[in-house]
Design a protein around this motif. Sequence first.
Motif, PDB file in Angstrom:
ATOM      1  N   PHE A   9       0.867  -1.178   0.000  1.00  0.00           N
ATOM      2  CA  PHE A   9       0.000   0.000   0.000  1.00  0.00           C
ATOM      3  C   PHE A   9       0.907   1.233   0.000  1.00  0.00           C
ATOM      4  O   PHE A   9       2.094   1.137   0.352  1.00  0.00           O
ATOM      5  N   PRO A  10       0.417   2.386  -0.405  1.00  0.00           N
ATOM      6  CA  PRO A  10       1.265   3.584  -0.406  1.00  0.00           C
ATOM      7  C   PRO A  10       1.729   3.914   1.010  1.00  0.00           C
ATOM      8  O   PRO A  10       0.907   4.094   1.911  1.00  0.00           O
ATOM      9  N   SER A  11       3.027   3.980   1.209  1.00  0.00           N
ATOM     10  CA  SER A  11       3.588   4.279   2.521  1.00  0.00           C
ATOM     11  C   SER A  11       4.743   5.246   2.349  1.00  0.00           C
ATOM     12  O   SER A  11       5.644   5.017   1.535  1.00  0.00           O
ATOM     13  N   LEU A  12       4.735   6.322   3.104  1.00  0.00           N
ATOM     14  CA  LEU A  12       5.732   7.381   2.967  1.00  0.00           C
ATOM     15  C   LEU A  12       6.374   7.655   4.313  1.00  0.00           C
ATOM     16  O   LEU A  12       5.716   7.638   5.357  1.00  0.00           O
ATOM     17  N   CYS A  13       7.664   7.933   4.292  1.00  0.00           N
ATOM     18  CA  CYS A  13       8.410   8.178   5.521  1.00  0.00           C
ATOM     19  C   CYS A  13       8.793   9.652   5.640  1.00  0.00           C
ATOM     20  O   CYS A  13       9.338  10.235   4.706  1.00  0.00           O
ATOM     21  N   PHE A  14       8.491  10.228   6.787  1.00  0.00           N
ATOM     22  CA  PHE A  14       8.913  11.583   7.128  1.00  0.00           C
ATOM     23  C   PHE A  14      10.015  11.446   8.175  1.00  0.00           C
ATOM     24  O   PHE A  14       9.749  11.074   9.317  1.00  0.00           O
ATOM     25  N   ALA A  15      11.242  11.723   7.763  1.00  0.00           N
ATOM     26  CA  ALA A  15      12.399  11.539   8.646  1.00  0.00           C
ATOM     27  C   ALA A  15      12.742  12.869   9.299  1.00  0.00           C
ATOM     28  O   ALA A  15      13.410  13.718   8.704  1.00  0.00           O
ATOM     29  N   LEU A  16      12.256  13.070  10.512  1.00  0.00           N
ATOM     30  CA  LEU A  16      12.486  14.302  11.257  1.00  0.00           C
ATOM     31  C   LEU A  16      13.409  14.030  12.429  1.00  0.00           C
ATOM     32  O   LEU A  16      13.219  13.053  13.163  1.00  0.00           O
TER      33      LEU A  16
END
Length: 904
Positions: free
Chosen positions: A61-68
């Motif tokens: 499934f569409p999965s996005l990572c926000f690396a903060l």
Amino acid sequence: MNRHVNAISGRLSLRQPQRQSLEILHRITEIAPPGKEADIAAVLEVIRSEYPSVTDFEREFPSLCFALATGVGKTRLMGAFVSYLHLAHGICNFFVLAPNLTIYNKLIADFTPNTPKYVFKGIAEFATDPPTVITGDTYESGVGVREAARRQMRLPGIVGQDGVHINIFNISKINSEVRGGKSPRIKRLSEYIGESYFDYLAGLPDLVLLMDESHRYRASAGVRAINELKPILGLELTATPFVETNKGGVEFKNVIYDYPLGRAMNDGFVKEPAVVTRKDFNPAGMSVEEIERLKLEDGIRLHESVKVELETYARETLQAIVKPFLLVIARDTTHAGQLLQMIKSEAFFEGRYTDKVIQVDSSKTGKDEEEMIERLLRVEQTEEPTEIVIHVNMLKEGWDVTNLYTIVPLRAANARILIEQSIGRGLRLPYGKRTGVTPVDRLNIVAHDKFQEIIDEANRPDSVIRIQAVVIDGSELEKKTATVVSQSQLATKLGLRPALVTGSTAMAGQEVQPIFTGAQEQQVAKTAWEVIKGYENKPQMLPSVNHLKDPEIQAAIVKAVEAQQPAQLALEGFTVKPDIAAVVAKTVELVTEQTIDIPRILVVPKGVVKSGFKPFTLELDSLNYPPVSEDLWVQYLRTGEGMAVTPARGCSEEPRTENYIVRCLMDFNDISYDDHADLLYDLAGQAVRHFESYLQPDEVIDVVRCHQHEIARFIYVQMQKHYWEEVAEYEVKVSKGFTELKPSAYTCKTNGPPADYKVSPADKSNMSRYLFGGFTRCLYPVQKFDSDAERKLAGIMERDAVKWFKPAKGQFQIFYRHGADHLEYQPDFVAETESTIYMLEPKASNQMKDPVVLAKKEVAVKWCVNATEYAKSHGGKPWRYVLIPHDGIATNMTLNGLAQMYGI
């Protein structure tokens, strides 16, 4: 930009990296709307076309990572994501994964209303109908199955038909349940709803998966089971977007936004980490146990020093007092237990930490574990006694406390692991931003035996704590910047220019033509303006610029100009005499049109003024300096700068120990020794007796001599609360009837004209980057705004005011008291209408009750009252102060309407 992004960013006070993440999510929902039947390959292609760093979702499934980076605020961003997806797209169902029990409990608290870090605080839609929180402990028999059963009786497949439901689960628990190929409990049949809770969630048309610290469990069996939920969207949040393997770190392929630690440090969002050792320290010949003991004791000493500095700062600035704590990293649970017993013993720092230390590791079970977690989650609270936390490996990520200031790593590990696993725990700032006070902004890592190794690791090109490289494309590099000077329209129309113009100075409003075209007339007008400015300090002769129109005043100006003109005209080589009276009349008209009367008001005591400090008892609970040891040496990891923590000892001996403190107190400008000698010695004596209660006599002298300046400042801050002043009465003196409008200066890119104030910029996350123009009633050609609300207010003033402007620093000379300091108040706007002059102050709605805002309001209102009295006596307009919440500003509002609602 979507209105929901703006609203959520404002209400939640998102930092720039948080807002940028939210803007990216908004853009993703535009180009690839999430849905149950989405073509995954097509969605990936669309996203990759705008965000090339996303090469693979790595899921079905569409999965996005926000690396903060740690400390920037991933939990708050999670709340912003939920708010946006619900408000903008009607999504109601969310599944949140935590990596362990500590973070699991923290997330439950943060998503629960009326808790200190509630992630939806400020979101009006959730104030009356807060999201329903379902946890891994309540879904089977509690709210989870009840909500599932209730919803199944509703029409299926309708998105947004109910309120928001947030399911929070601990992936560690699920991982333990799936060992041996078993199914997790969440997949077992629930007779109450006729299916498993897992199947119920999988059947929802709008489930969004949020994964906190996803690198900890990315490839675990628990996540593989959860993936079968087939959410419409996955959002991963982590500070370390890679998975450790035997062959090294494997980077995520779905990172859509990367904000690393180096940038967070550079932008001032986190503390400045520093590694601490002793001067000339050599571990050779010392046993491991001796080194550990020394590091721990030095950590305690440093902790005590920081505790005093934090309280002093809080009292100086009228902020909440922050209670710091120290984190000890143990080798294993056995070692942790040994450290706990040592610290609890009466022999360790006189037993001062017997009840102030907790052990946090996997050795605790049942009620002991619950008590441990409860104390850990409350460690930020001032009344909670814990000042030392011993842990092994339970606090790697997600533990977002702000009051960790000292770390003592006792586990054998290489420098990189120490940096990555230790520093991240203490980077968060207690006041949300750096204060400029070194001890308040610094994280200390006591690493005597690893000092050089950590320094070498920090200096590596790929170190996580180095300032990251900035890549700029050619077109951006060609855009030069300059100092843009914005002088008043009056100065520009008179043909005036700043005294000093360098090669990097640009003048705003160059398209405005001087009102006088001839060189002779320009010279006469400049001379007339200099004469007029001379009347600033003669309010008895010229109460306001409108009085320039009086025939007697104009005649005096003409006479003064005529007296100066022959020599000036001859100097310039002119022989024909201009019509001085006509030029003066035209100059006067221009000055009255392009000026708002701002008097210089002084409120001074009348008669004898008596002042002083009342005797009082010091609050000394946090003043617990330990016996002085050798100096500690601090070296900053990012900058490489080194410094000593404790000041050098004085070489002179005082006959009384109190003298060290008293002589430092005498250095403060508002303390007179002759008037306050008895009080100063009384207060210094209280401090000395406090030290004598737990130190030996020679130790007391060393501590006072070493820390005399900090002790004096600690006392001085408390003295401010006991200041008294007796004045028979005050009188208002006006030293100037009007003041020249001061120029402003901005750093801006030189290419292209100023932005149109009528057009909302596409990126409002950094409004100060824009220079706005196009005004017709502003007294300056360009202005900068701190928020979009200010831009909207400018539009209202352009429509409703006769003239307006944004004052430069020093224009008003209004000062307010903040702690022990008197700081200048700079109003945001001044606008004159046909009947009134307004001092306007737009503020974020969540700052309306801020003590500093209220202090500024108090002095501004008094100034307006005095200015009104002065204006009325000379036929002028009254002044009125208007404090406006930013969400009260809209284009359809009028200046009069805002004044009626928010005027004082």
